[in-house]
Design a protein around this motif. Structure first.
Motif, PDB file in Angstrom:
ATOM      1  N   ASP A  14       7.397  -4.953  -9.828  1.00 55.12           N
ATOM      2  CA  ASP A  14       6.539  -3.890 -10.326  1.00 55.12           C
ATOM      3  C   ASP A  14       6.900  -2.590  -9.607  1.00 55.12           C
ATOM      4  O   ASP A  14       6.978  -2.563  -8.383  1.00 55.12           O
ATOM      5  CB  ASP A  14       5.081  -4.274 -10.085  1.00 55.12           C
ATOM      6  CG  ASP A  14       4.100  -3.425 -10.843  1.00 55.12           C
ATOM      7  OD1 ASP A  14       4.519  -2.479 -11.523  1.00 55.12           O
ATOM      8  OD2 ASP A  14       2.903  -3.710 -10.761  1.00 55.12           O
ATOM      9  N   THR A  15       7.092  -1.502 -10.339  1.00 51.88           N
ATOM     10  CA  THR A  15       7.526  -0.240  -9.737  1.00 51.88           C
ATOM     11  C   THR A  15       6.492   0.368  -8.808  1.00 51.88           C
ATOM     12  O   THR A  15       6.851   1.133  -7.927  1.00 51.88           O
ATOM     13  CB  THR A  15       7.890   0.793 -10.819  1.00 51.88           C
ATOM     14  OG1 THR A  15       6.770   0.993 -11.660  1.00 51.88           O
ATOM     15  CG2 THR A  15       9.088   0.365 -11.609  1.00 51.88           C
ATOM     16  N   LYS A  16       5.227   0.030  -8.965  1.00 48.35           N
ATOM     17  CA  LYS A  16       4.228   0.603  -8.061  1.00 48.35           C
ATOM     18  C   LYS A  16       4.334   0.005  -6.657  1.00 48.35           C
ATOM     19  O   LYS A  16       3.789   0.544  -5.712  1.00 48.35           O
ATOM     20  CB  LYS A  16       2.804   0.443  -8.606  1.00 48.35           C
ATOM     21  CG  LYS A  16       2.285  -0.969  -8.607  1.00 48.35           C
ATOM     22  CD  LYS A  16       0.883  -1.006  -9.142  1.00 48.35           C
ATOM     23  CE  LYS A  16       0.381  -2.452  -9.115  1.00 48.35           C
ATOM     24  NZ  LYS A  16      -0.951  -2.587  -9.588  1.00 48.35           N
ATOM     25  N   ASP A  17       5.071  -1.096  -6.503  1.00 54.38           N
ATOM     26  CA  ASP A  17       5.283  -1.694  -5.191  1.00 54.38           C
ATOM     27  C   ASP A  17       6.613  -1.287  -4.573  1.00 54.38           C
ATOM     28  O   ASP A  17       7.028  -1.815  -3.561  1.00 54.38           O
ATOM     29  CB  ASP A  17       5.192  -3.224  -5.276  1.00 54.38           C
ATOM     30  CG  ASP A  17       3.743  -3.691  -5.349  1.00 54.38           C
ATOM     31  OD1 ASP A  17       2.865  -2.973  -4.832  1.00 54.38           O
ATOM     32  OD2 ASP A  17       3.492  -4.763  -5.910  1.00 54.38           O
ATOM     33  N   VAL A  18       7.295  -0.320  -5.179  1.00 52.01           N
ATOM     34  CA  VAL A  18       8.518   0.224  -4.610  1.00 52.01           C
ATOM     35  C   VAL A  18       8.125   1.373  -3.695  1.00 52.01           C
ATOM     36  O   VAL A  18       7.331   2.234  -4.058  1.00 52.01           O
ATOM     37  CB  VAL A  18       9.475   0.719  -5.718  1.00 52.01           C
ATOM     38  CG1 VAL A  18      10.664   1.460  -5.122  1.00 52.01           C
ATOM     39  CG2 VAL A  18       9.932  -0.456  -6.564  1.00 52.01           C
ATOM     40  N   THR A  52      12.666   0.571  -0.695  1.00 55.66           N
ATOM     41  CA  THR A  52      12.455  -0.853  -0.451  1.00 55.66           C
ATOM     42  C   THR A  52      11.212  -1.308  -1.197  1.00 55.66           C
ATOM     43  O   THR A  52      10.480  -0.493  -1.747  1.00 55.66           O
ATOM     44  CB  THR A  52      12.336  -1.151   1.061  1.00 55.66           C
ATOM     45  OG1 THR A  52      12.324  -2.555   1.265  1.00 55.66           O
ATOM     46  CG2 THR A  52      11.090  -0.539   1.651  1.00 55.66           C
ATOM     47  N   LYS A  53      10.969  -2.581  -1.189  1.00 56.86           N
ATOM     48  CA  LYS A  53       9.744  -3.120  -1.786  1.00 56.86           C
ATOM     49  C   LYS A  53       8.690  -3.255  -0.701  1.00 56.86           C
ATOM     50  O   LYS A  53       9.007  -3.505   0.463  1.00 56.86           O
ATOM     51  CB  LYS A  53      10.004  -4.467  -2.444  1.00 56.86           C
ATOM     52  CG  LYS A  53      10.820  -4.339  -3.708  1.00 56.86           C
ATOM     53  CD  LYS A  53      10.654  -5.567  -4.560  1.00 56.86           C
ATOM     54  CE  LYS A  53      11.258  -5.303  -5.910  1.00 56.86           C
ATOM     55  NZ  LYS A  53      10.318  -5.470  -6.966  1.00 56.86           N
ATOM     56  N   ARG A  54       7.466  -3.106  -1.084  1.00 50.54           N
ATOM     57  CA  ARG A  54       6.349  -3.220  -0.148  1.00 50.54           C
ATOM     58  C   ARG A  54       6.348  -4.591   0.516  1.00 50.54           C
ATOM     59  O   ARG A  54       6.076  -4.709   1.714  1.00 50.54           O
ATOM     60  CB  ARG A  54       5.038  -2.966  -0.885  1.00 50.54           C
ATOM     61  CG  ARG A  54       3.847  -2.862   0.012  1.00 50.54           C
ATOM     62  CD  ARG A  54       2.670  -2.281  -0.737  1.00 50.54           C
ATOM     63  NE  ARG A  54       2.214  -3.107  -1.812  1.00 50.54           N
ATOM     64  CZ  ARG A  54       1.133  -3.871  -1.766  1.00 50.54           C
ATOM     65  NH1 ARG A  54       0.397  -3.897  -0.696  1.00 50.54           N
ATOM     66  NH2 ARG A  54       0.793  -4.598  -2.792  1.00 50.54           N
ATOM     67  N   SER A  55       6.702  -5.635  -0.219  1.00 51.37           N
ATOM     68  CA  SER A  55       6.719  -6.993   0.337  1.00 51.37           C
ATOM     69  C   SER A  55       7.696  -7.106   1.509  1.00 51.37           C
ATOM     70  O   SER A  55       7.452  -7.838   2.466  1.00 51.37           O
ATOM     71  CB  SER A  55       7.057  -8.016  -0.743  1.00 51.37           C
ATOM     72  OG  SER A  55       8.319  -7.730  -1.312  1.00 51.37           O
ATOM     73  N   THR A  56       8.791  -6.362   1.450  1.00 48.62           N
ATOM     74  CA  THR A  56       9.756  -6.371   2.550  1.00 48.62           C
ATOM     75  C   THR A  56       9.133  -5.800   3.818  1.00 48.62           C
ATOM     76  O   THR A  56       9.364  -6.299   4.917  1.00 48.62           O
ATOM     77  CB  THR A  56      11.014  -5.554   2.169  1.00 48.62           C
ATOM     78  OG1 THR A  56      11.559  -6.088   0.977  1.00 48.62           O
ATOM     79  CG2 THR A  56      12.045  -5.568   3.269  1.00 48.62           C
ATOM     80  N   TRP A  64      -2.761   0.129   0.980  1.00 47.15           N
ATOM     81  CA  TRP A  64      -1.833   0.564  -0.067  1.00 47.15           C
ATOM     82  C   TRP A  64      -2.591   1.184  -1.229  1.00 47.15           C
ATOM     83  O   TRP A  64      -2.216   2.216  -1.755  1.00 47.15           O
ATOM     84  CB  TRP A  64      -0.990  -0.621  -0.541  1.00 47.15           C
ATOM     85  CG  TRP A  64      -0.007  -0.234  -1.600  1.00 47.15           C
ATOM     86  CD1 TRP A  64      -0.061  -0.548  -2.919  1.00 47.15           C
ATOM     87  CD2 TRP A  64       1.167   0.549  -1.434  1.00 47.15           C
ATOM     88  NE1 TRP A  64       1.019  -0.018  -3.578  1.00 47.15           N
ATOM     89  CE2 TRP A  64       1.785   0.664  -2.688  1.00 47.15           C
ATOM     90  CE3 TRP A  64       1.757   1.179  -0.341  1.00 47.15           C
ATOM     91  CZ2 TRP A  64       2.968   1.365  -2.877  1.00 47.15           C
ATOM     92  CZ3 TRP A  64       2.930   1.878  -0.535  1.00 47.15           C
ATOM     93  CH2 TRP A  64       3.512   1.968  -1.787  1.00 47.15           C
ATOM     94  N   CYS A  75      -0.668   4.227  -3.926  1.00 43.50           N
ATOM     95  CA  CYS A  75      -0.670   4.334  -5.382  1.00 43.50           C
ATOM     96  C   CYS A  75      -1.420   5.548  -5.905  1.00 43.50           C
ATOM     97  O   CYS A  75      -1.216   5.947  -7.033  1.00 43.50           O
ATOM     98  CB  CYS A  75      -1.258   3.066  -5.995  1.00 43.50           C
ATOM     99  SG  CYS A  75      -0.253   1.622  -5.641  1.00 43.50           S
TER     100      CYS A  75
END
Length: 113
Positions: A1-5, A17-21, A39, A44
């Motif tokens: 999902d682009t909102k988590d980039v 990077t991704k938020r999960s990283t 977040w 967002c």
């Protein structure tokens, strides 16, 4: 999902990077910064530059180190939006009345980021 980039500017180097990283080290300060509760509050809800209103552009310019105060006033007087800011080049800034070479260079460098 682009909102988590997440796009980060680290000492002038743009990293994506991704938020999960950023959350892989559970309990770390970094993981806490990007957890779901913070977040939603910080990440967002921030509009991208293209969506900035003239007041957002003015606030941005006022916080750039080395830029004289009158620059944010000029941008405000001309009601420059985020979309317009991204389109500005040296000639456009000069037409607005920003003519000092050092200021132009700093401002153009910040706009590129």
């Amino acid at each position: 999902d682009t909102k988590d980039v997440v796009v980060l500017n680290v000492s002038g180097t743009v990293m994506v990077t991704k938020r999960s990283t950023l959350q892989t080290a559970e309990g770390s300060v970094l993981a806490q910064q990007f957890d779901d509760t913070k977040w939603t509050e910080q990440g967002c809800n921030t509009p991208c530059v293209k969506e900035w209103a003239p007041d957002d552009v003015t606030a941005w310019a006022a916080h750039i180190y080395g830029i004289p105060e009158d620059v944010s006033s000029i941008l405000k007087e001309n009601k420059i939006t985020g979309c317009e800011l991204l389109a500005l080049k040296k000639d456009g800034l000069m037409m607005l009345g920003i003519t000092r070479t050092g200021t132009l260079c700093l401002l153009l460098e910040e706009i590129k980021m």
